[in-house]
Structure formats: structure tokens, C-alpha cells
Design an enzyme around this catalytic site. Structure first.
Site, PDB file in Angstrom:
ATOM      1  N   GLU A 122       3.989 -10.615  14.959  1.00  0.00           N
ATOM      2  CA  GLU A 122       3.397 -10.895  16.411  1.00  0.00           C
ATOM      3  C   GLU A 122       3.737 -12.521  16.637  1.00  0.00           C
ATOM      4  OE1 GLU A 122      -0.498 -10.352  17.042  1.00  0.00           O
ATOM      5  OE2 GLU A 122      -0.614 -11.134  19.129  1.00  0.00           O
ATOM      6  N   ARG A 147       0.700  -1.294   0.084  1.00  0.00           N
ATOM      7  CA  ARG A 147      -0.054  -0.221   0.001  1.00  0.00           C
ATOM      8  C   ARG A 147       0.852   1.298   0.023  1.00  0.00           C
ATOM      9  NH1 ARG A 147      -3.123  -3.758   3.171  1.00  0.00           N
ATOM     10  NH2 ARG A 147      -1.989  -3.189   5.108  1.00  0.00           N
TER      11      ARG A 147
HETATM   12  P1  AMP Z   1       3.494  -2.118  12.205  1.00  0.00           P
HETATM   13  O1  AMP Z   1       4.693  -2.633  11.515  1.00  0.00           O
HETATM   14  O2  AMP Z   1       3.082  -2.806  13.378  1.00  0.00           O
HETATM   15  O3  AMP Z   1       3.600  -0.603  12.439  1.00  0.00           O
HETATM   16  O4  AMP Z   1       2.415  -2.367  11.076  1.00  0.00           O
HETATM   17  C1  AMP Z   1       2.364  -1.602   9.750  1.00  0.00           C
HETATM   18  C2  AMP Z   1       1.804  -2.245   8.672  1.00  0.00           C
HETATM   19  O5  AMP Z   1       0.933  -3.162   9.026  1.00  0.00           O
HETATM   20  C3  AMP Z   1       1.397  -1.318   7.571  1.00  0.00           C
HETATM   21  O6  AMP Z   1       2.153  -1.808   6.253  1.00  0.00           O
HETATM   22  C4  AMP Z   1       0.065  -1.593   7.529  1.00  0.00           C
HETATM   23  O7  AMP Z   1      -0.602  -1.658   6.392  1.00  0.00           O
HETATM   24  C5  AMP Z   1      -0.491  -2.889   8.238  1.00  0.00           C
HETATM   25  N1  AMP Z   1      -1.357  -2.768   9.328  1.00  0.00           N
HETATM   26  C6  AMP Z   1      -1.051  -2.904  10.653  1.00  0.00           C
HETATM   27  N2  AMP Z   1      -2.180  -2.831  11.473  1.00  0.00           N
HETATM   28  C7  AMP Z   1      -3.139  -2.605  10.661  1.00  0.00           C
HETATM   29  C8  AMP Z   1      -4.562  -2.200  10.790  1.00  0.00           C
HETATM   30  N3  AMP Z   1      -5.241  -2.037  12.008  1.00  0.00           N
HETATM   31  N4  AMP Z   1      -5.071  -1.867   9.477  1.00  0.00           N
HETATM   32  C9  AMP Z   1      -4.894  -1.908   8.393  1.00  0.00           C
HETATM   33  N5  AMP Z   1      -3.260  -2.209   8.112  1.00  0.00           N
HETATM   34  C10 AMP Z   1      -2.550  -2.376   9.050  1.00  0.00           C
END
Ligand code: AMP
Length: 180
Positions: free
Chosen positions: A100, A63
């Protein structure tokens, strides 16, 4: 907000319990399907960076490509894809990061950034910041100067944006949602 300005947050579709129970998926497909909404989001994401001497926009698969490509065009600079493992054809550098359960890996072409280039990192959403931190480490390994990052959505309760700020990277987000 004037009559020409859309409420971008209302264009995000929230899907409970996807991809698993307890997570609310913040879906940007409803935003990018809206012509004016997509255009406004790209302009608002790029706005603080017009005069910062950015010379590359790096987007995180998948995205981050949608917004990053449009922002690079608007800023008149090149776009660099940060991809999932095994997708880039040239010599790559890779970085593992924790999920996770287990780990994932992202890759970048080793010659994608010239040493010292000012880079703007783009993704649709920042949650824990694990993905963005891994991307920053990769970009720094090839010599990039990661001056800023921009995301459509921040989930501030998960702390990722502050993690990036603590690393000295400016963070610009268009909206925030509470919770997971
Ligand atoms: P993080 O590494 O935890 O910051 O997660 C970021 C990545 O996971 C991004 O590429 C987001 O597109 C996806 N992501 C994480 N949580 C969500 C959510 N609640 N809704 C949509 N995409 C998410």
C-alpha cells in the site's frame, strides 16, 4: 460435516485494527496451536493435489513455511522457500512488488526449481494477490510450471484469488472472510 471434522474457520482468531485501523487480522496461530485443526488444515490443503504430479511445494515466508513444509511432507515432494530479501545464501532471483505504501522484495534460489517442474504455491492467506503474483513470477523465471496454489484463507473482496485464476493458476482455499 461429520463429527470427526472440525470447523476450521472457528479456529481462526480475528483481531480488529491490526496492524492498523480498519484491517481485521486473520490470525492462524490459534489454528496451528490446535493439533487436530493443524492436521486437518494440512490434509485439506493437500487433498486436491495428490494426483497432479506436483514435484515441488513453494512456500512464502513466513506463514507459508508452516503449512508448505507439512504439505510437502504429505505429498512426498521437496519444499522451496520464497524468502524476504537478503536471507538466502546462494545465488538468487528477486522480485519487487507493491505494498500500500512503497514496495517489498522476495527472493528465490536461482537453482531451486528444475525447468518444467510442476510447482504448488502455498501461503496462509490471499488478499490482493500482490505477494502471490510476485512469487509466481519468480518461480516462472527459474523455469517452474506453477500449476496450482493453496491458501488457508481467502479475502475474496480483495480479488487476489481471481487474479491468480486469470493467470491460469488453480486456486484452492479452505475458507473465506468478507471485507478487508
Ligand atoms: P496480498 O499480497 O495482499 O495478497 O497479502 C497477502 C499476504 O499478507 C499474506 O502473506 C498474508 O499473510 C498477509 N495478509 C494480508 N492481509 C491479511 C489479513 N487481513 N490478516 C492476516 N494476514 C494478512
Amino acid at each position: 460435516m461429520d463429527s470427526q471434522t472440525l470447523d476450521l474457520k472457528s479456529l481462526i482468531r480475528s483481531i480488529p485494527d491490526y496492524p492498523k485501523a480498519g484491517i481485521i487480522f486473520r490470525d492462524i496461530t490459534s489454528l496451528i496451536a490446535h493439533g487436530e485443526g493443524f492436521r486437518q488444515s494440512v490434509r485439506e490443503l493437500a487433498a486436491p493435489f495428490q494426483e497432479m504430479g506436483i514435484s515441488k511445494v513453494a512456500g512464502i515466508e513466513a506463514r507459508g513455511f508452516i503449512f508448505g513444509g507439512a504439505i510437502a511432507d504429505l505429498l512426498g515432494v521437496g519444499f522451496v522457500p520464497i524468502r524476504k530479501q537478503g536471507k538466502l545464501p546462494g545465488e538468487v532471483v528477486g522480485q519487487d512488488y507493491a505494498l500500500e505504501y512503497g514496495t517489498d522484495r522476495i527472493e528465490l534460489h536461482a537453482d531451486a526449481i528444475a525447468p518444467g517442474e510442476k510447482v504448488l504455491l502455498i501461503d496462509d492467506l490471499i488478499a490482493t494477490g500482490g505477494t502471490a503474483v510476485a512469487a509466481i513470477e519468480l518461480l516462472e523465471r527459474v523455469g517452474g510450471d506453477i500449476v496450482a496454489s493453496a491458501f488457508v484463507i481467502d479475502l475474496p473482496d480483495l480479488g487476489g484469488a481471481n487474479l491468480l485464476r486469470d493467470k491460469g493458476v488453480k486456486v484452492h482455499c479452505l475458507m473465506a472472510f468478507e471485507g478487508l
